[in-house]
Design a protein around this motif. Sequence first.
Motif, mmCIF file in Angstrom:
data_model
loop_
_atom_site.group_PDB
_atom_site.id
_atom_site.type_symbol
_atom_site.label_atom_id
_atom_site.label_comp_id
_atom_site.label_asym_id
_atom_site.label_seq_id
_atom_site.Cartn_x
_atom_site.Cartn_y
_atom_site.Cartn_z
ATOM 1 N N ARG A 109 -9.283 0.401 6.918
ATOM 2 C CA ARG A 109 -9.006 0.140 5.503
ATOM 3 C C ARG A 109 -7.845 0.993 5.025
ATOM 4 N N VAL A 110 -6.994 0.404 4.211
ATOM 5 C CA VAL A 110 -5.856 1.119 3.638
ATOM 6 C C VAL A 110 -6.347 1.934 2.456
ATOM 7 N N HIS A 111 -6.157 3.246 2.524
ATOM 8 C CA HIS A 111 -6.588 4.106 1.426
ATOM 9 C C HIS A 111 -5.459 4.224 0.409
ATOM 10 N N PRO A 112 -5.754 4.096 -0.883
ATOM 11 C CA PRO A 112 -4.672 4.081 -1.882
ATOM 12 C C PRO A 112 -3.862 5.363 -1.929
ATOM 13 N N THR A 113 -4.457 6.516 -1.622
ATOM 14 C CA THR A 113 -3.697 7.764 -1.670
ATOM 15 C C THR A 113 -2.694 7.866 -0.536
ATOM 16 N N LEU A 154 -2.980 -8.741 -7.067
ATOM 17 C CA LEU A 154 -2.942 -9.059 -5.641
ATOM 18 C C LEU A 154 -1.547 -9.468 -5.181
ATOM 19 N N ALA A 155 -0.763 -10.030 -6.093
ATOM 20 C CA ALA A 155 0.606 -10.402 -5.735
ATOM 21 C C ALA A 155 1.472 -9.174 -5.511
ATOM 22 N N ARG A 156 1.270 -8.143 -6.305
ATOM 23 C CA ARG A 156 2.062 -6.913 -6.191
ATOM 24 C C ARG A 156 1.145 -5.704 -6.398
ATOM 25 N N PRO A 157 0.373 -5.305 -5.388
ATOM 26 C CA PRO A 157 -0.579 -4.203 -5.550
ATOM 27 C C PRO A 157 0.091 -2.834 -5.487
ATOM 28 N N ARG A 158 0.887 -2.552 -6.483
ATOM 29 C CA ARG A 158 1.538 -1.259 -6.626
ATOM 30 C C ARG A 158 1.365 -0.783 -8.063
ATOM 31 N N TRP A 159 0.868 0.446 -8.221
ATOM 32 C CA TRP A 159 0.567 0.958 -9.554
ATOM 33 C C TRP A 159 1.807 1.069 -10.431
ATOM 34 N N ARG A 160 2.935 1.475 -9.863
ATOM 35 C CA ARG A 160 4.144 1.614 -10.679
ATOM 36 C C ARG A 160 4.517 0.295 -11.335
ATOM 37 N N ASP A 161 4.544 -0.772 -10.548
ATOM 38 C CA ASP A 161 4.957 -2.066 -11.080
ATOM 39 C C ASP A 161 3.922 -2.625 -12.053
ATOM 40 N N GLN A 162 2.651 -2.388 -11.788
ATOM 41 C CA GLN A 162 1.619 -2.835 -12.719
ATOM 42 C C GLN A 162 1.701 -2.076 -14.038
ATOM 43 N N VAL A 175 9.171 -11.985 -6.237
ATOM 44 C CA VAL A 175 10.144 -12.838 -5.543
ATOM 45 C C VAL A 175 10.799 -12.051 -4.416
ATOM 46 N N ARG A 176 11.165 -10.805 -4.675
ATOM 47 C CA ARG A 176 11.760 -9.958 -3.632
ATOM 48 C C ARG A 176 10.808 -9.796 -2.443
ATOM 49 N N ASP A 177 9.504 -9.599 -2.744
ATOM 50 C CA ASP A 177 8.510 -9.452 -1.675
ATOM 51 C C ASP A 177 8.390 -10.719 -0.839
ATOM 52 N N VAL A 178 8.503 -11.873 -1.491
ATOM 53 C CA VAL A 178 8.420 -13.144 -0.755
ATOM 54 C C VAL A 178 9.632 -13.304 0.155
ATOM 55 N N LEU A 179 10.805 -12.962 -0.358
ATOM 56 C CA LEU A 179 12.027 -13.113 0.430
ATOM 57 C C LEU A 179 12.167 -12.038 1.503
ATOM 58 N N ARG A 180 11.587 -10.867 1.234
ATOM 59 C CA ARG A 180 11.650 -9.762 2.186
ATOM 60 C C ARG A 180 10.237 -9.230 2.400
ATOM 61 N N HIS A 235 8.827 -5.630 2.225
ATOM 62 C CA HIS A 235 8.610 -4.925 0.962
ATOM 63 C C HIS A 235 7.234 -5.230 0.370
ATOM 64 N N ASP A 236 6.563 -6.228 0.894
ATOM 65 C CA ASP A 236 5.244 -6.614 0.384
ATOM 66 C C ASP A 236 4.209 -5.613 0.899
ATOM 67 N N PRO A 237 3.515 -4.877 0.020
ATOM 68 C CA PRO A 237 2.536 -3.891 0.487
ATOM 69 C C PRO A 237 1.464 -4.485 1.387
ATOM 70 N N VAL A 238 1.114 -5.733 1.175
ATOM 71 C CA VAL A 238 0.072 -6.362 1.994
ATOM 72 C C VAL A 238 0.607 -6.699 3.375
ATOM 73 N N ARG A 239 1.851 -7.130 3.434
ATOM 74 C CA ARG A 239 2.432 -7.563 4.693
ATOM 75 C C ARG A 239 3.130 -6.428 5.456
ATOM 76 N N ALA A 240 3.490 -5.354 4.783
ATOM 77 C CA ALA A 240 4.235 -4.272 5.425
ATOM 78 C C ALA A 240 3.435 -3.696 6.583
ATOM 79 N N GLY A 241 4.085 -3.533 7.694
ATOM 80 C CA GLY A 241 3.437 -2.940 8.852
ATOM 81 C C GLY A 241 2.721 -3.928 9.739
ATOM 82 N N GLU A 242 2.647 -5.194 9.351
ATOM 83 C CA GLU A 242 2.005 -6.187 10.199
ATOM 84 C C GLU A 242 2.954 -6.572 11.330
ATOM 85 N N ASP A 243 2.455 -6.542 12.539
ATOM 86 C CA ASP A 243 3.295 -6.876 13.695
ATOM 87 C C ASP A 243 3.467 -8.376 13.856
#
Length: 479
Positions: free
Chosen positions: A4-8, A386-394, A446-451, A454-462
């Motif tokens: 599980r990804v821990h928020p901290t 869920l589209a952008r799970p980042r506290w700064r942007d929210q 939109v940036r996360d979809v194109l790249r 940058h998507d926190p959910v997709r980042a790091g997926e092989d």
Amino acid sequence: MSDRVHPTLDDPVVASLSEGVGGPMGSRGTRHPWWTPLRVVLALTAVCFALGMVQKNTCYQASWQNGDTRYSHMCYSDLPYLYTGRGFVELNWPYSGDEQVRARYDVMEYPAGISYFAWGSAWVTHWLSGSPDLSPRYGRSVGKLTEEKAIQREMRLFVTVNAIGLAAVTLLAAWFLAGVHRRRPWDAALFALSPMLALTGLVNWDLLAVVTVAGALWAWSRDRPVLTGVLIGVGAAIKLYPLFLLGGVLVICARDRRLMRFATAAVAAAGAWVVTNLPAYLTGREQWDVFWRFNADRGADLGSIWLVIQQVRDGSEAFSFHPVTINQASWVFFGCWCLGVLLLGMFAPRTPRLAQLGFLVVAGFLLVNKVYSPQYVLWLLPLAVLARPRWRDQIVWQAGELFYFAAVWWYLGGFLSPGGGGDVGAYWVAIVVRMVAELYLVAVVVRDVLRPDHDPVRAGEDEPEPEAASPLPEPALSR
């Protein structure tokens, strides 16, 4: 789960805030055996919703009869006024065609799902009030009824009954959201701790639609297109906007070349919508049609860019957009927006997530709609977190919503009017600020979809993962 990804460790804002309580989760950190992420999210949701109830206390104590307080304290709610204004005080069925009922009360101008819930809440209110004799009320004017202390007690109880029901569906929505992404149950905390959830949850019944959207996201993540469609159809019978999720489903299925899944979901949605509306339609077709006529005939209203343009062009009441003009123009803009989302989804490097596509479509609808009520932020909330799970942007987005929330009540209360008279430019600024904050979040998604990196959910997926995962036994285990 160990993965599980821990928020901290994942979110810079949460990591910074955690410094005051020991810092981010370490390699030797252990998880509490009972306080699982899901239980923490549910507890936070309950606390947030309870704070929202407390925020309405000033109006509650005055039975929403103090015209200044409801705006100065920003504790307005539609619920108590509709209890008397739509005949629930006499337990009238919302779709009754009785001439005496219609002579006394306006028809409920909401979709069938909300009308059912409101009528059921009124029935519970009367039962808890000792099933009072209603016959003396029939000969009194609606205005006189509102002045009676016994009726005011019922109004407060009606709000309380609705609050308990809405709290339950909010907890269910949080449960759904915590289970959408297998490794990221903590993303639902963005929903649970939303200040806009607390402030707007009791303005109207929009949370009834929110839970269906959250449920549809959960069902889609479990590869259940029929359940996804059913929840979308029921949601559309409560508020129209959940229907737009089918657009996201279409893009995903087209990219994956599994259009039968889309057809299954669409047919299930249509069937659920028809079944949900059937009791209202059969018992009062004319009354059922009021919702559609009301929205077609409605002009530029609170929160919309159309209202700003209308008031800026002419501060007097001499100029106004005709409702047909707004309808046609807004649907053209929205159609172009949807085409853009379709092209974005089809040409993105990876298949976008349903939450991303759903957020973009609903955001486009709200930005060009002729009314943008303060509680409509709830429409976007489960999709946005869920589209952008980042506290700064929210925080950036919800700060704009919070600014508008204060401005709209002070505008209605006359507190923003210039001392020398003239236009209320401060309210126009609030509308624009709200739209800019929303467009900021749109741009990031939109940036996360194109790249996708940058998507926190997709980042790091092989390897790319399918949008819909196999069914798993626990809600927190499905992506």
